[in-house]
Design a protein around this motif. Structure first.
Motif, short mmCIF file in Angstrom:
data_model
loop_
_atom_site.label_atom_id
_atom_site.label_comp_id
_atom_site.label_asym_id
_atom_site.label_seq_id
_atom_site.Cartn_x
_atom_site.Cartn_y
_atom_site.Cartn_z
N VAL A 94 0.86 -1.18 0.00
CA VAL A 94 0.00 0.00 0.00
C VAL A 94 0.90 1.23 0.00
O VAL A 94 1.78 1.37 0.84
N MET A 95 0.67 2.14 -0.96
CA MET A 95 1.44 3.36 -1.09
C MET A 95 0.51 4.55 -0.89
O MET A 95 0.04 5.16 -1.85
N PRO A 96 0.19 4.89 0.35
CA PRO A 96 -0.81 5.93 0.61
C PRO A 96 -0.23 7.33 0.54
O PRO A 96 0.98 7.54 0.64
N GLY A 97 -1.12 8.30 0.35
CA GLY A 97 -0.71 9.70 0.46
C GLY A 97 0.43 10.07 -0.46
O GLY A 97 0.34 9.94 -1.67
N ASN A 157 -6.05 4.60 1.35
CA ASN A 157 -5.92 5.83 2.14
C ASN A 157 -5.53 5.55 3.59
O ASN A 157 -6.10 6.12 4.52
N LEU A 158 -4.58 4.63 3.78
CA LEU A 158 -4.11 4.35 5.14
C LEU A 158 -3.63 5.63 5.81
O LEU A 158 -2.90 6.43 5.22
N ASP A 159 -4.02 5.81 7.06
CA ASP A 159 -3.58 6.97 7.83
C ASP A 159 -2.17 6.72 8.36
O ASP A 159 -1.94 5.78 9.11
N THR A 160 -1.24 7.56 7.95
CA THR A 160 0.14 7.44 8.45
C THR A 160 0.55 8.66 9.26
O THR A 160 1.73 8.87 9.53
N GLY A 161 -0.43 9.46 9.67
CA GLY A 161 -0.13 10.67 10.42
C GLY A 161 0.56 10.40 11.74
O GLY A 161 1.30 11.27 12.25
#
Length: 527
Positions: free
Chosen positions: A194-197, A259-263
């Motif tokens: 997964v390559m989000p953001g 849209n995995l949250d990586t914040g």
């Protein structure tokens, strides 16, 4: 002790360590239980993943470990629990690289990021998970990268299989702008990258770059995410933080959210990580791209790259690092405008961009000037097959204006394979005058560029394009510099009635499919 108590106790013993989120260690390994069904182990001497158990089943391959590239070698590996997350840091001893593994409670996902300060030998940077083919037999795009029972015939990466099918791990690739999740799968689970953001912000070569996603072997199913390589790369490496990205385990056939949250990385002391509040954005209107074409906006400088697709003539960028960027507008993949924009942290800049592509009437046109060969012969197959694949149509050929379709003109020409292509067209007496011949290409190999002839007139050699020192066409790639060649054809070359244009190749080479070649975008004779 009652029967129910005995059953509960037995189940607890069976599940073993998969009972609670956390990090444990021995002298040789770190063990992470996500409390989401995934338990993984990391070698404390080199940072390799040596075990990947999901719902009690081992998915880690039996031959080699899962690691950056093919392993980092001796490294300093530390583990800690910070702000409720498990973080393992791998600092390579002989490479300018630090890699991070992060686990979040209740998620069967390994979050990752890779920080580099220089190029990595042997010229590429990738995450490579070596998984068990017995458990995950289906690769990305099915059998496109399945080499089982096949024999290498071009280099060590392109294979001839039964019934003339060809296979190559490059055939599993997708454009970065589209490649947000890709998976290998089996009957019990899927494992997905997964390559989000803004995961691609420190990679190279823009939204249309493509790279290896998987390769299926007899024992290992290889799952990749390529951050940088020399595979038809058109930019130098970028340094800094690559990612965050993730490897997620799911039920068979299921895909995790793109849209995995990586914040939460902002609280983990990840080198090079820039949080949302340290970024800015740009938004505005696009114009001039016909509605049947995708409209893509692209920003880049030496430190970062970003992109988005416009919708109904408007766009908004991802959150970007502060700085000044080149800004490009594409009609599909065909460059139609250039500009610049400066991004300031905490602000959204307004910037409109309009196509500057001239509208020139044509007597005839074959294909679309859109940066892709898909509307031409074999253009719908080349991403997943070698040109020699038995499923391909013939190469070369004849095109008659008014009766042929774009699918009759070959999407590629070689100096030693496939033959030339001809275009037969009719002119009235009034049209016997000077014209401009225009041929767009997307990628060249070994200096290949068009040669053209109409009647007794032969067009001048336009000269070799800028070299991309990488196989492309035979490994499923079509995107390069996007050169467009023009010739001013004198009136004496034409006649009233039937005329024939012959299109060939300037350049040479020492093997048929690896001789000089180029990929055709479109061609036209302007009025």
């Amino acid at each position: 002790m009652g029967l129910l108590t005995l059953v509960v106790t037995a189940l607890a013993l069976t599940r073993g360590a998969s009972a609670a989120f956390g990090l444990t260690s021995t002298s040789t390994r770190f063990k992470v239980d996500t409390d989401g069904g995934l338990v993984f182990e990391v070698n404390r001497s080199n940072g390799d993943i040596t075990s990947l158990k999901y719902n009690g089943i081992e998915y880690q391959g039996t031959g080699k470990a899962s690691a950056i590239n093919s392993g980092l070698g001796t490294s300093t590996v530390t583990g800690e629990t910070i702000n409720g997350y498990v973080k393992i840091t791998v600092k390579a001893s002989s490479l300018p690289l630090t890699h991070y593994f992060v686990a979040k409670p209740k998620e069967p996902t390994i979050y990752m990021a890779t920080y580099i300060t220089g190029e990595i030998d042997p010229g590429e940077l990738r995450w490579l998970a070596r998984l068990r083919t017995s458990e995950l037999p289906t690769g990305v795009h099915g059998d496109a990268g399945d080499t089982r029972g096949c024999e290498a015939f071009e280099g060590k990466d392109t294979f001839k299989c039964a019934n003339g099918r060809t296979s190559c791990k490059m055939y599993t690739s997708d454009r970065f702008i589209d490649d947000k999740v890709h998976c290998v799968s089996g009957s019990k689970a899927s494992v997905c990258m997964v390559m989000p953001g803004v995961a691609y912000e420190s990679s190279a070569s823009g939204p249309f770059m493509r790279d290896i996603n998987s390769q299926t072997g007899s024992s290992d199913q290889e799952l990749y995410w390529y951050m940088n390589s020399g595979h038809v790369r058109t930019e130098p490496w970028r340094f800094g933080l690559q990612g965050p990205y993730a490897m997620a385990f799911t039920a068979a056939g299921a895909k995790p959210s793109e849209n995995l949250d990586t914040g939460f990385f902002g609280g983990l002391s990840i080198q090079g990580y820039v949080a949302s509040n340290g970024r800015g954005s740009v938004s505005g209107a696009t114009s001039g791209v016909p509605e049947q074409f995708e409209t893509v906006v692209h920003w880049h400088n030496t430190a970062a790259q970003y992109w988005t697709k416009a919708n109904n003539g408007t766009y908004k960028s991802p959150l970007m690092k502060p700085g000044t960027y080149s800004m490009k507008l594409y009609k599909q993949e065909f460059l139609v405008a250039n500009d610049t924009v400066t991004i300031t942290a905490g602000q959204t800049t307004s910037k409109d961009i309009a196509s500057k592509e001239p509208s020139t009437p044509a007597i005839w046109r074959i294909g679309n000037f859109d940066g892709q060969p898909r509307d031409l012969k074999n253009g719908d197959k080349i991403e997943r097959m070698h040109p020699s694949d038995s499923r391909m149509g013939t190469w070369g050929g004849s095109f008659t204006v008014g009766t042929s379709s774009a699918k009759d003109f070959p999407m590629a020409l070689w100096s030693k394979e496939g033959g030339t292509a001809t275009v037969t067209f009719t002119l009235t007496q009034a049209q016997v005058k000077a014209h401009v011949l225009r041929i767009g290409t997307t990628l060249s190999f070994k200096g290949g560029r068009p040669s053209v002839k109409i009647g007794s007139w032969t067009g001048a050699d336009p000269g070799a394009p800028k070299l991309i020192d990488s196989r492309g066409l035979t490994r499923g790639a079509y995107r390069g510099w996007g050169d467009v060649y023009t010739w001013n054809v004198p009136a004496s070359a034409f006649k009233a009635g039937s005329n024939t244009l012959t299109v060939g190749v300037y350049g040479s080479g020492d093997a048929s499919w690896l001789s000089a070649n180029y990929i055709v975008d479109a061609l036209e004779l302007q009025d």
